[in-house]
Write a protein that holds these residues in place. Structure first.
Motif, short mmCIF file in Angstrom:
data_model
loop_
_atom_site.label_atom_id
_atom_site.label_comp_id
_atom_site.label_asym_id
_atom_site.label_seq_id
_atom_site.Cartn_x
_atom_site.Cartn_y
_atom_site.Cartn_z
N VAL A 19 18.46 56.26 109.44
CA VAL A 19 17.66 55.18 108.86
C VAL A 19 16.84 54.49 109.96
CG1 VAL A 19 17.77 52.90 107.74
CG2 VAL A 19 19.16 54.80 106.86
N LEU A 20 17.46 54.23 111.10
CA LEU A 20 16.72 53.62 112.22
C LEU A 20 15.53 54.48 112.62
CD1 LEU A 20 19.67 52.36 114.42
CD2 LEU A 20 17.79 50.95 113.56
N ALA A 21 15.74 55.78 112.69
CA ALA A 21 14.65 56.68 113.09
C ALA A 21 13.53 56.70 112.04
CB ALA A 21 15.18 58.09 113.31
N ASP A 22 13.91 56.68 110.77
CA ASP A 22 12.92 56.79 109.70
C ASP A 22 12.23 55.47 109.36
OD1 ASP A 22 13.46 59.48 109.43
OD2 ASP A 22 14.83 59.21 107.74
N HIS A 23 12.96 54.35 109.47
CA HIS A 23 12.43 53.08 108.97
C HIS A 23 12.45 51.95 109.99
CE1 HIS A 23 12.41 54.96 105.06
NE2 HIS A 23 13.68 55.29 105.23
N GLY A 24 12.97 52.20 111.18
CA GLY A 24 13.03 51.16 112.19
C GLY A 24 14.18 50.19 111.92
N ALA A 25 14.34 49.26 112.84
CA ALA A 25 15.45 48.32 112.74
C ALA A 25 15.33 47.42 111.51
CB ALA A 25 15.53 47.46 114.01
N ARG A 26 14.12 47.09 111.11
CA ARG A 26 13.95 46.24 109.92
C ARG A 26 14.38 46.95 108.65
NH1 ARG A 26 9.36 42.01 109.77
NH2 ARG A 26 9.90 40.92 111.67
N GLY A 27 14.32 48.27 108.65
CA GLY A 27 14.71 49.04 107.47
C GLY A 27 16.19 49.33 107.40
N LEU A 28 16.94 48.93 108.43
CA LEU A 28 18.37 49.19 108.46
C LEU A 28 19.10 48.15 107.60
CD1 LEU A 28 20.58 51.04 109.69
CD2 LEU A 28 20.91 49.26 111.39
N THR A 29 19.43 48.54 106.39
CA THR A 29 20.19 47.69 105.48
C THR A 29 21.43 48.46 105.05
OG1 THR A 29 19.08 48.53 103.51
CG2 THR A 29 18.07 46.62 104.61
N PHE A 30 22.40 47.75 104.55
CA PHE A 30 23.60 48.42 104.04
C PHE A 30 23.23 49.38 102.91
CE2 PHE A 30 26.07 44.62 105.67
CZ PHE A 30 26.65 45.32 106.71
N ARG A 31 22.33 48.96 102.04
CA ARG A 31 21.90 49.80 100.93
C ARG A 31 21.24 51.08 101.44
NH1 ARG A 31 18.83 47.23 95.99
NH2 ARG A 31 20.83 46.18 96.07
N ALA A 32 20.37 50.96 102.45
CA ALA A 32 19.71 52.15 103.00
C ALA A 32 20.72 53.10 103.63
CB ALA A 32 18.66 51.73 104.01
N VAL A 33 21.72 52.56 104.32
CA VAL A 33 22.75 53.39 104.93
C VAL A 33 23.59 54.08 103.85
CG1 VAL A 33 24.83 53.38 106.38
CG2 VAL A 33 22.80 52.09 107.08
N ASP A 34 23.97 53.34 102.82
CA ASP A 34 24.72 53.95 101.72
C ASP A 34 23.94 55.10 101.09
OD1 ASP A 34 26.86 52.17 102.02
OD2 ASP A 34 26.16 50.81 100.44
N THR A 35 22.66 54.89 100.87
CA THR A 35 21.82 55.93 100.27
C THR A 35 21.72 57.14 101.19
OG1 THR A 35 20.55 54.27 99.06
CG2 THR A 35 19.51 56.43 99.38
N ALA A 37 23.76 58.10 103.47
CA ALA A 37 25.06 58.76 103.61
C ALA A 37 25.55 59.34 102.29
CB ALA A 37 26.09 57.77 104.15
N ALA A 38 24.81 59.09 101.21
CA ALA A 38 25.18 59.57 99.88
C ALA A 38 26.58 59.11 99.48
CB ALA A 38 25.05 61.09 99.79
N VAL A 39 26.82 57.80 99.68
CA VAL A 39 28.10 57.19 99.30
C VAL A 39 27.82 56.08 98.29
CG1 VAL A 39 29.21 57.76 101.50
CG2 VAL A 39 28.04 55.56 101.24
N PRO A 40 28.84 55.63 97.59
CA PRO A 40 28.63 54.56 96.60
C PRO A 40 28.09 53.28 97.26
CG PRO A 40 30.79 55.59 96.28
CD PRO A 40 30.23 56.14 97.57
N ALA A 41 27.32 52.57 96.49
CA ALA A 41 26.78 51.29 96.97
C ALA A 41 27.94 50.38 97.39
CB ALA A 41 25.96 50.63 95.86
N GLY A 42 27.76 49.70 98.51
CA GLY A 42 28.77 48.79 99.02
C GLY A 42 29.71 49.42 100.04
#
Length: 194
Positions: A19-35, A37-42
């Motif tokens: 996510v950091l590589a694709d969207h930068g530090a501003r794009g690093l959210t828990f939701r983006a990481v969950d997506t 990593a293909a894991v459930p939200a939260g």
């Protein structure tokens, strides 16, 4: 309980790096990481109490991701400590980074974020300081040509080459990166080969 699942934690950290590589530090959210990593939200918020912790741990993890496997490192140390052995190691480093450009681009994002966030800076400083020290000590104690000064210069030169190659490769369109690695080794590492 979820916090002790190390494979999942590693997958979340890998996703954070991507996510950091694709969207930068501003794009690093828990939701983006969950997506990613293909894991459930939260899920990410169960492993990391806040975004700053996620950033700091991603900063420490990116070095693990970019490091050679121990078995691979052992193969690199088998040859005699010559300029050619250093050349092989530098080509290996360049190849590893270009096979995982997201890892290195995330590291660059984290470095920039570290200029604004002391906790990220501290995590990166610790990881990078260890990496630099280990690399230089490996070169020096392994008896490779040129000693500490050469190892430092080689580290800085390779870092610059990698940044150029990953961020603005068009500026070097007429130069083969393999040749640039060879040139750096030839210029910086004394020829003590028989």
């Amino acid at each position: 309980m979820a916090r002790t699942n190390q494979p999942r934690r590693r997958a979340l950290l890998d996703a954070a790096v991507d996510v950091l590589a694709d969207h930068g530090a501003r794009g690093l959210t828990f939701r983006a990481v969950d997506t990613a990593a293909a894991v459930p939200a939260g899920t990410a918020s169960n492993y990391f109490p806040d975004r700053d912790t996620l950033l700091a741990q991603a900063g420490a993890h990116v070095h693990v991701r970019l490091a050679p496997a121990p078995a691979h490192m052992a193969r690199l140390t088998d040859p005699a400590p010559t300029r050619d052995a250093v050349r092989t190691a530098m080509h290996d480093l360049f190849d590893r980074v270009t096979r995982d450009p997201a890892g290195y681009i995330a590291l660059l994002e984290l470095r920039l974020e570290g200029t604004r966030r002391p906790d990220v800076r501290a995590a990166l400083t610790a990881a990078i300081d260890t990496s630099i020290t280990d690399s230089i000590d490996f070169h020096v104690h392994g008896g490779y040509p040129g000693g500490r000064r050469t190892a430092r210069a080689l580290y800085l030169a390779m870092t610059g080459l990698i940044v150029e190659h990953l961020t603005l490769p068009e500026t070097w369109h007429d130069t083969d990166p393999t040749r640039l690695v060879d040139d750096l080794v030839d210029l910086l590492v004394p020829d003590t080969d028989p």
